[in-house]
Design a protein around this motif. Structure first.
Motif, PDB file in Angstrom:
ATOM      1  N   VAL A 151       0.875  -1.162   0.021  1.00  0.00           N
ATOM      2  CA  VAL A 151      -0.035   0.108  -0.131  1.00  0.00           C
ATOM      3  C   VAL A 151       0.950   1.199  -0.018  1.00  0.00           C
ATOM      4  O   VAL A 151       1.984   1.356   0.955  1.00  0.00           O
ATOM      5  N   PHE A 152       0.606   2.153  -0.852  1.00  0.00           N
ATOM      6  CA  PHE A 152       1.506   3.377  -1.218  1.00  0.00           C
ATOM      7  C   PHE A 152       1.561   4.122   0.153  1.00  0.00           C
ATOM      8  O   PHE A 152       0.696   4.246   1.050  1.00  0.00           O
ATOM      9  N   TYR A 153       2.949   4.469   0.526  1.00  0.00           N
ATOM     10  CA  TYR A 153       3.007   5.466   1.830  1.00  0.00           C
ATOM     11  C   TYR A 153       4.032   6.726   1.296  1.00  0.00           C
ATOM     12  O   TYR A 153       4.688   6.264   0.540  1.00  0.00           O
ATOM     13  N   PRO A 154       3.844   7.676   1.662  1.00  0.00           N
ATOM     14  CA  PRO A 154       4.489   8.891   1.344  1.00  0.00           C
ATOM     15  C   PRO A 154       6.082   8.812   1.033  1.00  0.00           C
ATOM     16  O   PRO A 154       6.793   9.025   0.168  1.00  0.00           O
ATOM     17  N   GLU A 155       6.720   7.875   1.991  1.00  0.00           N
ATOM     18  CA  GLU A 155       8.272   7.653   1.681  1.00  0.00           C
ATOM     19  C   GLU A 155       8.598   7.083   0.331  1.00  0.00           C
ATOM     20  O   GLU A 155       9.829   7.156  -0.104  1.00  0.00           O
ATOM     21  N   LEU A 156       7.554   6.319  -0.115  1.00  0.00           N
ATOM     22  CA  LEU A 156       7.786   5.651  -1.424  1.00  0.00           C
ATOM     23  C   LEU A 156       8.214   6.893  -2.567  1.00  0.00           C
ATOM     24  O   LEU A 156       8.756   6.698  -3.504  1.00  0.00           O
ATOM     25  N   ASP A 157       7.329   7.683  -2.562  1.00  0.00           N
ATOM     26  CA  ASP A 157       7.328   9.036  -3.405  1.00  0.00           C
ATOM     27  C   ASP A 157       8.649   9.613  -3.125  1.00  0.00           C
ATOM     28  O   ASP A 157       9.427   9.933  -4.243  1.00  0.00           O
ATOM     29  N   ASP A 158       9.073   9.863  -1.989  1.00  0.00           N
ATOM     30  CA  ASP A 158      10.443  10.293  -1.564  1.00  0.00           C
ATOM     31  C   ASP A 158      11.374   9.491  -2.360  1.00  0.00           C
ATOM     32  O   ASP A 158      12.771   9.919  -2.886  1.00  0.00           O
ATOM     33  N   ALA A 159      11.436   8.045  -2.268  1.00  0.00           N
ATOM     34  CA  ALA A 159      12.447   7.246  -2.813  1.00  0.00           C
ATOM     35  C   ALA A 159      12.550   7.301  -4.270  1.00  0.00           C
ATOM     36  O   ALA A 159      13.406   7.551  -5.111  1.00  0.00           O
ATOM     37  N   VAL A 160      11.223   7.489  -4.970  1.00  0.00           N
ATOM     38  CA  VAL A 160      11.201   7.857  -6.433  1.00  0.00           C
ATOM     39  C   VAL A 160      12.066   8.992  -6.594  1.00  0.00           C
ATOM     40  O   VAL A 160      12.653   9.261  -7.950  1.00  0.00           O
ATOM     41  N   HIS A 161      11.612  10.140  -6.233  1.00  0.00           N
ATOM     42  CA  HIS A 161      12.343  11.421  -6.174  1.00  0.00           C
ATOM     43  C   HIS A 161      13.678  11.317  -6.169  1.00  0.00           C
ATOM     44  O   HIS A 161      14.533  11.833  -6.729  1.00  0.00           O
TER      45      HIS A 161
END
Length: 749
Positions: free
Chosen positions: A469-479
């Motif tokens: 389940v997506f969590y904000p830290e995944l977005d940070d990892a993508v960035h």
């Protein structure tokens, strides 16, 4: 209601509208009339354009004719303004000579009505009208118009003697008639530029322009009825060119009868066009009847075509387009007060194996079976869609919280682990899923889809049969990956920050350096020194590994050529090996650097052996044939190592450090390393032990017969200068001696 295999996601259209044939008739007639109107409009526009082009051409011809006439008068004047006789006799004021050779001759030969000779102070010393010598005072009648032109000629002559000798011409009103007036300096014939240009005597020629002249223009340029019209008699809309002198004084107009080729063409083509339009109208009427009969068939197939445009042909599920529009509508009507909306992206784990082993019919049946299971699991308001290949999606609505989302995800995972019966075969596949919840992560379709895709990537990276389940830290990892990718592209382009270090590989005596492994490092301008474990996976994922690998390979080969080092080992990604041009690139590089192929070793991983295609096997064979040794890195960490080892010819295996670390800690650890060495010796392979950090490990490896050692006990990775120093102080036997035999890569096609 859930979207199952038998249901339609969009409402059906009515079977057939009773007024459709009449609508088609109206549309065809309207289009026909519109086409006719457009045709007539275009024809009229084309006629105007042709006529306008003809008028423009005529204006250009008339304007050019007037300019040419001025040049003609100047050329005629040349006869009496250049020569030693005319120069010296006019300077002496010989009126009799000027009467016979300038005035009378210009009148009789060229029809110049007036002529004047002016001295250096613009005083008239000779005047002629209609071939007769007259009093110089007669010049006063026209001096107001002519003297400005005289002054311009003198100014031009003062600035440029050669240009001033050419003189000037203009049109002006003389004695109430439009006239061409030209002024030229009188110069000697031998060397005209020896005179003082500003003080030269001048000759003024005046030739009236009458209707006979304009008529001759019309005959010459095929323009009808060319004539002069005063300003007061000119009417709007007439085809004419204004005549104006250099002082912008408007003398009048040159008018002519306008040619209308466009109108003439329309008049001549009108009967044929009318006949053609009648024939076309008849054909349209016949075709219209056939179109009306086909209208019913077209309309009946509309629903089916519309359904196929928004549904997957194999499963009947909504496709990506319908999923996108459904998700867009759901999010547009969704608010924080509504139940949670979630998007599940599902990807089968071993679908490719089914296609490869059982064939595509079995793969198609598997996709249909997965679709049926998903439709049976979801709620009645949820949507199941197929995105393509082995990818599915679920739009889950009307759930009260995260627990319901995870409950559905668990159900999907359990369902996919159950065996599938495919054409008499029992198959196990499994699935991975990524989930984005609208109330927690996004409220726009594109953002929700992106985050579900990120979560799916994370789930697949964590292993088979899991969901995330997506969590904000995944977005940070993508960035973070995007930032690393961007900076790495700059580093590869500017060749700054990236460098290689070399970890020596020793013999059992811990003194003799047998070779070295090239390891890439990145000294980031902001982050500092970055580990390859951070940026190499990003390079593989973002398509930079081939560029990075080529840089590492060239850098390592250029370095080993300058060192007394037997060989250098370079890690090669499986992505590089799958490039059909990789072998050629390596051999060309060796040839360019004139480097013996035996001084290069390429290290591959077991991941390359898992998908050992004929192309990869041929590439490995060609490289070994050229003299390059192939080493299997991290041996023992893959489940298929022993299975694939005999299928691929390699020269060396490198025992993974995880096995070396277990030495002398358990009998099992010693047994595994001993077994690997026995296997390698049986296959006549060289063995390198990685991660040697203690004396006990060194003793054990020596006892077991390992021939090459690598690790911190012996040396950490070194810069080039430090490595060279170690090579110099190592045993003399370590020194590299080039082979006298020609390099084999020169013979490889």
């Amino acid at each position: 209601m859930a979207y199952t295999l038998r249901e339609k996601a969009l409402p059906r259209h009515h079977a057939r509208h009773p007024s459709l044939p009449y609508q088609i008739t109206f549309a065809v007639v309207a289009l026909g009339l519109l086409g006719l109107a457009l045709f007539c409009t275009f024809t009229y526009w084309a006629m105007l354009r042709v006529d306008a082009n003809a008028a423009a051409r005529e204006k250009t011809l008339i304007s050019r004719a007037i300019d040419e006439r001025i040049d003609t008068v100047r050329r005629e004047q040349q006869k009496v303004t250049v020569g030693d006789d005319v120069f010296y006799l006019t300077m002496l004021g010989d009126t009799a000579w000027m009467t016979e050779n300038i005035g009378a001759w210009m009148y009789s030969s060229y029809g110049h009505e007036q002529g004047y000779v002016l001295d250096d102070r613009n005083t008239v010393i000779y005047a002629m009208r209609q071939g007769e010598t007259v009093s110089p005072a007669r010049f006063d009648e026209v001096s107001g118009r002519i003297l400005p032109l005289v002054r311009r000629v003198r100014q031009l002559a003062s600035e440029d003697a050669a240009a001033g000798n050419l003189g000037l011409g203009d049109v002006m009103t003389i004695d109430g008639r439009p006239s061409i007036v030209t002024v030229k300096p009188i110069v000697p014939g031998v060397d005209p530029e020896t005179s003082v240009p500003g003080d030269a005597f001048l000759h003024v020629a005046v030739k009236h322009v009458d209707n006979a002249f304009f008529a001759s223009l019309g005959e010459r340029y095929l323009v009808a009825n060319v004539r002069f019209r005063p300003r007061e008699t000119m009417l709007d809309g007439q085809n004419a060119v204004p005549i104006a002198g250099r002082s912008a004084w408007h003398l009048g107009y040159v008018a002519w009868d306008r040619e209308r080729p466009g109108l003439q063409l329309i008049q001549e083509a009108a009967p044929g066009l009318a006949t053609a339009l009648l024939v076309v109208a008849t054909l349209v009427a016949l075709l219209l009847q056939r179109i009306r009969r086909a209208a019913a068939q077209v309309h009946e197939s509309e629903n089916r075509a519309h359904h196929l445009a928004y549904h997957d042909a194999l499963t009947g599920l909504p496709n990506r387009s319908l999923l996108r529009s459904h998700l867009e509508r759901s999010l547009n009507t969704w608010s924080d007060a509504d139940p949670v909306l979630a998007l599940h992206y599902i990807d089968l784990d071993r679908f490719k194996n089914v296609n490869d082993t059982l064939g595509h019919p079995a793969g198609d049946e598997l996709i249909r079976a997965v679709a049926r299971r998903l439709c049976a699991i979801v709620g009645e308001n949820d949507m199941v869609a197929r995105l393509g290949g082995d990818e599915f999606a679920i739009v889950q609505v009307r759930v009260t919280g995260r627990a319901d989302v995870e409950r559905l995800a668990d159900a999907v995972m359990r369902s996919m682990t159950q065996p599938f019966d495919l054409l008499g075969n029992q198959v196990f596949v499994g699935a991975s899923a990524g989930i984005a919840i609208a109330s927690e992560t996004a409220s726009e379709r594109a953002d929700l889809s992106r985050k579900a895709d990120i979560a799916l990537y994370e789930a697949k990276g964590a292993g088979k049969g899991q969901y995330c389940v997506f969590y904000p830290e995944l977005d940070d990892a993508v960035h973070e990956k995007q930032a690393i990718e961007r900076d790495l592209r700059v580093a590869l382009t500017d060749d700054r920050g990236l460098h290689l270090v070399y970890q020596p590989i020793y013999a059992l005596d811990k003194q003799t350096i047998l070779g070295a492994e090239a390891l890439v490092r990145w000294d980031h301008p902001v982050r500092g020194l970055l580990s390859p474990a951070l940026f190499v996976p990003v390079a593989e994922e973002r398509g930079l590994i081939q560029q990075l690998g080529s840089w590492v390979l060239r850098e390592a080969c250029e370095t080993v050529k300058t060192l007394d080092l037997p060989w250098v080992a370079v890690n090669v990604s499986a992505i590089q090996f799958r490039d059909p041009t990789f072998t050629r690139q390596v051999l060309d590089l060796l040839h360019e650097l004139d480097l013996d192929p035996t001084r290069l070793q390429l290290e591959i991983t077991e991941g390359l052996l898992l998908d050992l295609t004929d192309e990869v096997r041929e590439a490995l064979a060609a490289l070994r044939l050229a003299g390059i040794k192939i080493a299997l890195d991290d041996f023992g960490t893959g489940y298929s190592s022993l299975q694939y080892l005999h299928r691929c010819v390699v020269d060396k295996i490198k025992i993974d450090r995880s096995f070396v670390q277990r030495l002398r800690h358990s009998r099992e650890g010693d047994a595994i390393v001993r077994a690997i060495l026995d296997l390698a010796h049986g296959l006549d392979l060289t063995v390198t032990a990685e991660g040697v950090e203690t004396v006990e490990q060194h003793k054990a490896l020596t006892e077991f017969g390992c021939s090459e050692l690598q690790g911190f006990l012996l040396s950490k990775p070194l810069e080039v200068r430090t490595l060279q120093a170690k090579i110099i102080i190592s045993q003399p036997a370590n020194r590299y001696v080039p082979s006298s035999e020609p390099a084999q890569y020169r013979e490889i096609a």
